[in-house]
Write an enzyme that holds these catalytic residues in place. Structure first.
Site, PDB file in Angstrom:
ATOM      1  N   PRO A  84      14.020  21.785 -18.646  1.00 31.20           N
ATOM      2  CG  PRO A  84      13.650  23.256 -20.415  1.00 31.20           C
ATOM      3  CD  PRO A  84      14.817  22.222 -19.963  1.00 31.20           C
ATOM      4  N   GLY A 144       0.703  -1.293  -0.046  1.00 28.12           N
ATOM      5  CA  GLY A 144      -0.130  -0.002  -0.109  1.00 28.12           C
ATOM      6  C   GLY A 144       0.846   1.134  -0.054  1.00 28.12           C
ATOM      7  CE  LYS A 174      10.530  17.962 -11.716  1.00 28.88           C
ATOM      8  NZ  LYS A 174      10.682  16.430 -11.755  1.00 28.88           N
ATOM      9  CB  ALA A 200       9.982  15.370  -8.036  1.00 27.12           C
ATOM     10  CB  THR A 224      11.837   8.042 -13.911  1.00 28.62           C
ATOM     11  OG1 THR A 224      12.994   7.632 -13.551  1.00 28.62           O
ATOM     12  CG2 THR A 224      12.455   9.113 -15.107  1.00 28.62           C
ATOM     13  CB  ALA A 284       3.518   0.942  -6.417  1.00 30.13           C
ATOM     14  CB  ILE A 304       5.763   8.648  -9.356  1.00 32.00           C
ATOM     15  CG1 ILE A 304       6.017   8.437  -7.963  1.00 32.00           C
ATOM     16  CG2 ILE A 304       4.214   8.655  -9.526  1.00 32.00           C
ATOM     17  CD1 ILE A 304       5.667   9.535  -7.212  1.00 32.00           C
TER      18      ILE A 304
END
Ligand SMILES: Cc1cc2nc3c(=O)[nH]c(=O)nc-3n(C[C@H](O)[C@H](O)[C@H](O)COP(=O)(O)OP(=O)(O)OC[C@H]3O[C@@H](n4cnc5c(N)ncnc54)[C@H](O)[C@@H]3O)c2cc1C
Length: 510
Positions: free
Chosen positions: A98, A14, A80, A52, A345, A17, A347
């Protein structure tokens, strides 16, 4: 033919993910009668970091139908626009990676090729990217949906509290039919011949059966690794960072900047992720080059405010499972693999795993052809991200410590070596469909790390020089004016989704 459609799915874990998977299945498959159960153990807890994100998260939230303001308020999120890299190519240098695009292609010729020819006359490429122009001014406004407007080119993601995001998604999933079971899994029951997982058994003896299992158990890889024995590819030779220490601190320093800051240090790098109520900070490092105490001292000496929690030390091995999906188990999240968080990267890979799982969700039983397809696509996506992250360490002029000397001289995967060489010669770059990072991303980092193409695409010489020069000047002026007209990021957040009083350091750079 007998009906072998999956009737029940068990999600093991839990963390981010587990709850992202639960929310997505609840939205898409619970209405068709799929029984969804999630097992987690508060005693074990979650990894407790991960703040992030990258722009595709907007698509995930939209798929669930989340209200952006409510989600941002609940997770104390900020916007962001990209990442500011400090001291990477060389000490004293700073560049932005960016989101959003650089300029506009001219008659089918890539913008960065046109820019390369006129670079000495028109200024840095970042002046042609509205997202970077806003980030550098600490400003923000929502993009305009009209593609004719320059504001449509702005792209963003979020910084948020991942623990609060998981809680928010739990609030979404449970009312839509997901059953949560609290308890520690002690063993995994498998079919004697096929090895298919039949149930997870808790310490108190409860047995939770399912037709299909999603392994979201984190670094342990309880099902995919421990039960099914799927090997893990270790990428330490290219990505030697294997530890992190994280400490959130009070919001101070530069306040609520609309970008993550990644500062290179002697044996790793430090992150700074501003949320509405605090700054997430941490040092990712290589234990072969620095010890835990020194890493902690470095982090404490470079915080923007007083620490609000005790240090959280983490260990990891960079790499991925050889197969993320094996038999009736699909691993999503850290159980499937981990590339250090430099480009935020993980998430995204959870989201990409869920998207593919839904696209290939078993019809009449698990189909090896479809499972292979899932694994093929996952491997390609992760290997691409691996190359992109390695680039930041390889393309450096830093030679001030053993750590940087090792990285700048290491042999990189052939796929990356090829990309670097193609770009260094004539700025060539070719996309592939499933890649997370596109032209803007690679161009920003390649140039930022000091790889300037020796020549430009000869096609650029067919363009009328005066006209192009004028066009470039007009574009950078338009972008600068548009960015200047935006409110400060801190003001925008306070007004749009403020969860707390705006920070005393809100505003724009001096
Ligand atoms: C230093 C660091 C920084 C990071 N920064 C970022 C970032 O900025 N952006 C980003 O996208 N990602 C980041 N990540 C990755 C991000 O934290 C993870 O991808 C994300 O949190 C998902 O974790 P998870 O859910 O897979 O695992 P976890 O959070 O570890 O969750 C595992 C779950 O499994 C349960 N579990 C495990 N064993 C058992 C058992 N025996 N019985 C019952 N339950 C069990 C646990 O209780 C928990 O609920 C970072 C990672 C690290 C290490």
């Amino acid at each position: 033919m007998s009906d072998q459609r999956l009737k029940s799915v068990v999600i093991v874990g839990g963390g981010t993910a587990g709850w992202m998977t639960a929310a997505a299945l609840a939205k898409t498959l619970a209405p068709q009668g799929l029984k969804i159960t999630l097992v987690e153990s508060e005693a074990i807890g979650t990894v407790g970091v991960g703040e992030a994100t990258v722009p595709p998260i907007l698509t995930f939230n939209a798929m669930l139908g989340l209200d952006e303001r409510a989600f941002m308020r609940a997770t104390k999120a900020s916007f962001k626009l990209g990442i500011e890299f400090v001291d990477w190519g060389a000490i004293g240098e700073t560049y932005h990676h960016p989101f959003g695009t650089f300029g506009l292609d001219v008659e089918g010729i890539k913008f960065h090729q046109v820019w390369r020819k006129f670079a000495d006359q028109v200024g840095p490429i970042g002046d042609f990217n509205l997202t970077e122009a806003a980030a550098r001014r600490w400003r923000f406004a929502l993009p305009d949906p009209d593609p004719a407007k320059v504001m449509s080119s702005l792209k963003y993601a979020y910084h948020f509290d991942a623990g609060l995001y998981a809680r928010f998604l739990r609030g979404f999933a449970e009312p839509r039919g997901v059953t949560r079971i609290e308890g520690r899994i002690a063993s995994v029951a498998q079919h004697g011949e096929t090895g298919f997982v039949e149930a997870v058994v808790l310490e108190d003896g409860r047995r939770i059966e399912g037709d299909f299992f999603v392994d979201c158990s984190g670094f342990r890889g309880l099902l995919i690794g421990q039960a099914l024995g799927v090997p893990y590819q270790d990428w330490s030779r290219w990505l030697p960072n294997n530890r992190a220490v994280a400490i959130p601190c009070e919001l101070g320093g530069d306040g609520l900047t609309p970008f993550t800051r990644a500062t290179a240090r002697e044996a790793g790098w430090q992150w700074r992720i501003p949320l509405q109520h605090r700054i997430g900070a941490g040092y990712v490092y290589s234990s072969h080059h620095i010890d835990d105490d020194r890493a902690l001292d470095t982090l404490l000496a470079n915080l923007d405010g007083r620490p609000t929690e005790d240090p959280n030390f983490l260990r990891f091995t960079p790499g991925r499972r050889e197969r993320a999906w094996d038999r009736n188990v699909c691993a999503i999240g850290l159980s499937a693999g981990f590339i250090e968080p430099l480009e935020s990267t993980s998430i995204h890979m959870i989201q990409a795993g869920i998207t593919k799982l839904l696209a290939l969700f078993p019809g009449n039983g698990v189909d090896p052809l479809e499972t292979d397809e899932y694994n093929r696509l996952t491997a390609a996506q992760v290997d691409h991200i691996r190359d992109f992250v390695i680039l930041h360490f390889k393309a450096t002029q830093r030679d001030d410590t053993d750590y940087w000397r090792y990285l700048s001289s290491m042999t990189v995967p052939d796929s990356l070596a090829r990309r670097m060489e193609l770009f260094a010669q004539r700025g060539r770059w070719f996309p592939s469909n499933y890649d997370l990072f596109h032209e803007t991303n690679w161009t920003a980092v390649l140039l930022g790390q000091g790889i300037i193409p020796e020549e430009w695409d000869p096609l650029v010489d067919s363009l009328p020089e005066d006209q192009i020069r004028q066009r470039l000047a007009g574009l950078s002026t338009l972008i600068a004016r548009t960015a200047e007209a935006m409110p400060s990021h801190a003001e925008f957040v306070a007004r749009y989704c403020g969860a707390a009083a705006p920070s005393s350091t809100s505003g724009v750079p001096a």
